[in-house]
Design a protein around this motif. Structure first.
Motif, PDB file in Angstrom:
ATOM      1  N   ASN A 270     -73.022 -28.657   1.565  1.00  0.00           N
ATOM      2  CA  ASN A 270     -71.861 -27.469   1.717  1.00  0.00           C
ATOM      3  C   ASN A 270     -71.153 -27.208   0.410  1.00  0.00           C
ATOM      4  N   ILE A 271     -71.511 -27.950  -0.595  1.00  0.00           N
ATOM      5  CA  ILE A 271     -70.665 -27.699  -1.980  1.00  0.00           C
ATOM      6  C   ILE A 271     -71.740 -27.264  -3.058  1.00  0.00           C
ATOM      7  N   ARG A 272     -71.201 -26.095  -3.697  1.00  0.00           N
ATOM      8  CA  ARG A 272     -71.790 -25.812  -4.901  1.00  0.00           C
ATOM      9  C   ARG A 272     -70.809 -25.630  -5.868  1.00  0.00           C
ATOM     10  N   HIS A 273     -70.792 -26.124  -6.945  1.00  0.00           N
ATOM     11  CA  HIS A 273     -69.921 -26.125  -8.085  1.00  0.00           C
ATOM     12  C   HIS A 273     -70.566 -26.630  -9.381  1.00  0.00           C
TER      13      HIS A 273
ATOM     14  N   LYS B 190     -73.073 -31.566 -20.118  1.00  0.00           N
ATOM     15  CA  LYS B 190     -72.086 -30.967 -19.030  1.00  0.00           C
ATOM     16  C   LYS B 190     -71.894 -32.075 -17.942  1.00  0.00           C
ATOM     17  N   ALA B 191     -70.775 -32.583 -17.525  1.00  0.00           N
ATOM     18  CA  ALA B 191     -70.545 -33.477 -16.442  1.00  0.00           C
ATOM     19  C   ALA B 191     -70.494 -33.036 -15.270  1.00  0.00           C
ATOM     20  N   LYS B 192     -71.122 -33.979 -14.152  1.00  0.00           N
ATOM     21  CA  LYS B 192     -71.074 -33.467 -13.022  1.00  0.00           C
ATOM     22  C   LYS B 192     -70.976 -34.796 -12.170  1.00  0.00           C
ATOM     23  N   LEU B 193     -70.233 -34.648 -10.970  1.00  0.00           N
ATOM     24  CA  LEU B 193     -69.893 -35.814  -9.928  1.00  0.00           C
ATOM     25  C   LEU B 193     -71.001 -35.850  -9.130  1.00  0.00           C
ATOM     26  N   SER B 194     -71.190 -37.256  -8.871  1.00  0.00           N
ATOM     27  CA  SER B 194     -72.282 -37.599  -7.789  1.00  0.00           C
ATOM     28  C   SER B 194     -71.982 -38.574  -7.238  1.00  0.00           C
TER      29      SER B 194
ATOM     30  N   VAL C 148     -80.810 -22.861   4.892  1.00  0.00           N
ATOM     31  CA  VAL C 148     -79.818 -22.320   3.814  1.00  0.00           C
ATOM     32  C   VAL C 148     -78.489 -22.692   4.389  1.00  0.00           C
ATOM     33  N   ASN C 149     -77.687 -23.239   3.224  1.00  0.00           N
ATOM     34  CA  ASN C 149     -76.377 -23.820   3.628  1.00  0.00           C
ATOM     35  C   ASN C 149     -75.518 -22.460   3.429  1.00  0.00           C
ATOM     36  N   LYS C 150     -74.065 -22.886   3.825  1.00  0.00           N
ATOM     37  CA  LYS C 150     -73.320 -21.593   3.670  1.00  0.00           C
ATOM     38  C   LYS C 150     -72.936 -21.100   2.422  1.00  0.00           C
ATOM     39  N   LYS C 151     -73.175 -21.864   1.235  1.00  0.00           N
ATOM     40  CA  LYS C 151     -73.203 -21.374  -0.030  1.00  0.00           C
ATOM     41  C   LYS C 151     -74.271 -20.418  -0.599  1.00  0.00           C
ATOM     42  N   GLY C 152     -75.513 -20.415   0.464  1.00  0.00           N
ATOM     43  CA  GLY C 152     -76.539 -19.436   0.175  1.00  0.00           C
ATOM     44  C   GLY C 152     -77.750 -20.386  -0.606  1.00  0.00           C
ATOM     45  N   ALA C 153     -77.573 -21.626  -0.850  1.00  0.00           N
ATOM     46  CA  ALA C 153     -78.790 -22.355  -1.410  1.00  0.00           C
ATOM     47  C   ALA C 153     -79.699 -22.898  -0.196  1.00  0.00           C
ATOM     48  N   VAL C 154     -80.582 -23.175  -0.666  1.00  0.00           N
ATOM     49  CA  VAL C 154     -81.879 -23.486   0.060  1.00  0.00           C
ATOM     50  C   VAL C 154     -81.835 -25.149  -0.128  1.00  0.00           C
TER      51      VAL C 154
ATOM     52  N   TYR D 288     -61.927 -29.082  -7.782  1.00  0.00           N
ATOM     53  CA  TYR D 288     -62.950 -28.182  -6.476  1.00  0.00           C
ATOM     54  C   TYR D 288     -62.380 -28.893  -5.338  1.00  0.00           C
ATOM     55  N   LEU D 289     -62.784 -30.383  -5.343  1.00  0.00           N
ATOM     56  CA  LEU D 289     -62.928 -31.126  -4.350  1.00  0.00           C
ATOM     57  C   LEU D 289     -61.351 -31.245  -3.559  1.00  0.00           C
ATOM     58  N   HIS D 290     -60.390 -31.464  -4.361  1.00  0.00           N
ATOM     59  CA  HIS D 290     -59.071 -31.778  -3.867  1.00  0.00           C
ATOM     60  C   HIS D 290     -58.414 -30.209  -3.415  1.00  0.00           C
TER      61      HIS D 290
END
Length: 462
Positions: free
Chosen positions: A207-210, A295-299, A135-141, A269-271
């Motif tokens: 460590n990122i959830r957006h 919907k666009a997402k950075l990868s 589980v990361n710090k954002k709560g995701a598995v 969000y990153l900056h």
């Protein structure tokens, strides 16, 4: 705590023991009981000189002096013993408090360590995993997925499941046992650079959830081959949509503005909201993925760095021609390096400006004019972007004459600012975001209220 108390008790017994022995020896002395009586006691005055002569152990003159000296010595010994004991107890107390404080800080430090929270240490990253679900710090598995499952889910990496290709391998479509359709990036990590990118991407994305950043679902390792599992983006990359077979036909003007806005939100969000800030370093249309609703997402965060967390001086440049900011220098050995202190979030802003030009003009960032000659979209478009009479003529034919000209001029002005050669002249991504929000319809995530066209009135001929 118990050990410290035991140590204090032992020291207390050790320090009091001499005083205790001394007091015991004095109690056995013939004149020990005289301490309880004053020196002018009748007991002393009744001793006759004759008795004193036959009793060598009892002499009135020397006896008084001996008793006073013994009394003084006991008092001094008691004071010294108590002072030493107090100092030792105080020192042990301070040591105990320091120990408690240090333990608390260490606990907090471990709690804030992303690797500890993920259940994953990146230094022994390869092949040393303590659990299969973390589980990361954002709560995701985040899951460590068995290689055999990856192999089965991709039909042994059949070419029909290839979604795209990257610098170190391919991306495959995969169907897991629970009927979850995912994307699997296969990386050949025989080289050190590939291994570092794998570790870096897993570390950052875990460590990122957006909403506008790709979701990491898991990873796998098989010898020198590594796998990263993401959510599947059904509409592929922006590059494929703009420059593939459809040539951008699925992207209307408003949809393109939505993609630009989503990308700006991911970068902001990153900056601005990551601590420390993250610089993507490889923003381009092929790394902007689109889900089923566009919907666009950075990868692709293999080259990303946490600003302040790494030494940015003489950092080897890795990027894509056409998106690289001009402040990057070419050294004498023809190897790109970032010049001293030049790597900032404004480098991402430049790349965003190039993506915005792609959306606006429908052209690739670099196009070949001849076998040995290429032209940058920035160089070609810059003189026409600032000329309102020429701008409508260079817009992508798919969206030409489908937008409000005021909005077109505004987007062109934002793009021009983003691709300025001088980094300090470029806007912050937050400013870019605020400029794009009014151009996107409310139903697509902006604030623009679109008035539907009024159908022409029916006319009848008498």
């Amino acid at each position: 705590m118990n050990l410290l108390l035991l140590l204090i008790l032992v020291l207390l017994v050790f320090l009091i023991q001499p005083f205790w022995i001394h007091a015991s020896s004095l109690s056995n002395h013939p004149i020990a009981f005289s301490f309880s009586a004053p020196l002018s006691s009748p007991l002393i005055s009744q001793i006759s000189p004759s008795m004193a002569a036959f009793s060598p152990g009892i002499q009135t003159g020397s006896d008084d002096k001996s008793r006073v000296d013994s009394h003084h010595r006991m008092i001094v010994a008691l004071i010294v013993t108590c002072s030493a004991l107090g100092a030792i107890i105080l020192s042990l107390l301070c040591l105990w408090l320091y120990h408690l404080k240090f333990s608390h800080k260490s606990g907090n430090k471990n709690a804030k360590n992303p690797d500890a929270e993920n259940g994953l240490g990146l230094s022994p990253f390869l092949g040393k995993f303590n659990s299969v679900r973390m589980v990361n710090k954002k709560g995701a598995v985040i899951s460590f997925i068995d290689y055999k499952l990856i192999e089965k889910a991709t039909d042994n990496f059949h070419e029909s499941n290839i979604l795209g290709e990257g610098g170190f391998g391919c991306v495959y479509k995969a169907s897991l046992d629970d009927n979850l359709i995912v994307a699997v990036k296969k990386l050949d990590c025989a080289t050190q650079d590939a291994g570092k990118e794998f570790e870096n991407e897993v570390h950052i994305l875990s460590n990122i959830r957006h909403p506008n950043i790709i979701t990491l679902l898991g990873y796998s390792v098989c010898d020198e081959t590594k796998f990263i599992v993401y959510e599947l983006m059904h509409n592929g990359s922006l590059e494929t949509q703009l420059h593939g077979p459809s040539q951008g036909s699925a992207l209307t003007w408003h949809m393109r503005m939505k993609v630009a806005l989503d990308t700006a939100r991911g970068l902001e969000y990153l900056h601005e909201h990551c601590n420390p800030p993250v610089i993507h370093r490889d923003l381009k249309s092929s790394n902007i993925l689109l889900d089923s609703n566009f919907k666009a997402k950075l990868s692709d965060f293999g080259l990303a760095i946490a600003d302040g967390g790494q030494n940015k001086n003489n950092l080897k440049l890795s990027g894509t021609l056409g998106y690289v900011a001009p402040e990057y220098l070419l050294d004498e050995n023809s190897v790109f390096f970032i010049s001293l202190g030049k790597l900032t979030d404004k480098s991402d802003v430049y790349a965003f400006g190039v993506v915005l030009l792609e959306l606006l003009l429908g052209k690739r960032p670099v196009e070949k004019l001849a076998p040995a000659q290429c032209q940058s979209i920035v160089t070609w478009a810059m003189p026409q972007l600032t000329d309102r009479s020429k701008l409508p003529n260079i817009v992508d034919p798919v969206i030409k004459n489908t937008m409000d000209l005021k909005h077109l001029y505004q987007v062109a002005a934002v793009a021009v600012l983003c691709v300025q050669p001088e980094p300090s002249y470029r806007p912050l991504i937050t400013d870019v975001l605020h400029s794009l929000v009014p151009l996107v319809p409310i139903e697509l995530g902006g604030t623009l209220r679109v008035t539907p066209p009024v159908p022409p009135a029916n006319t009848t001929i008498p």
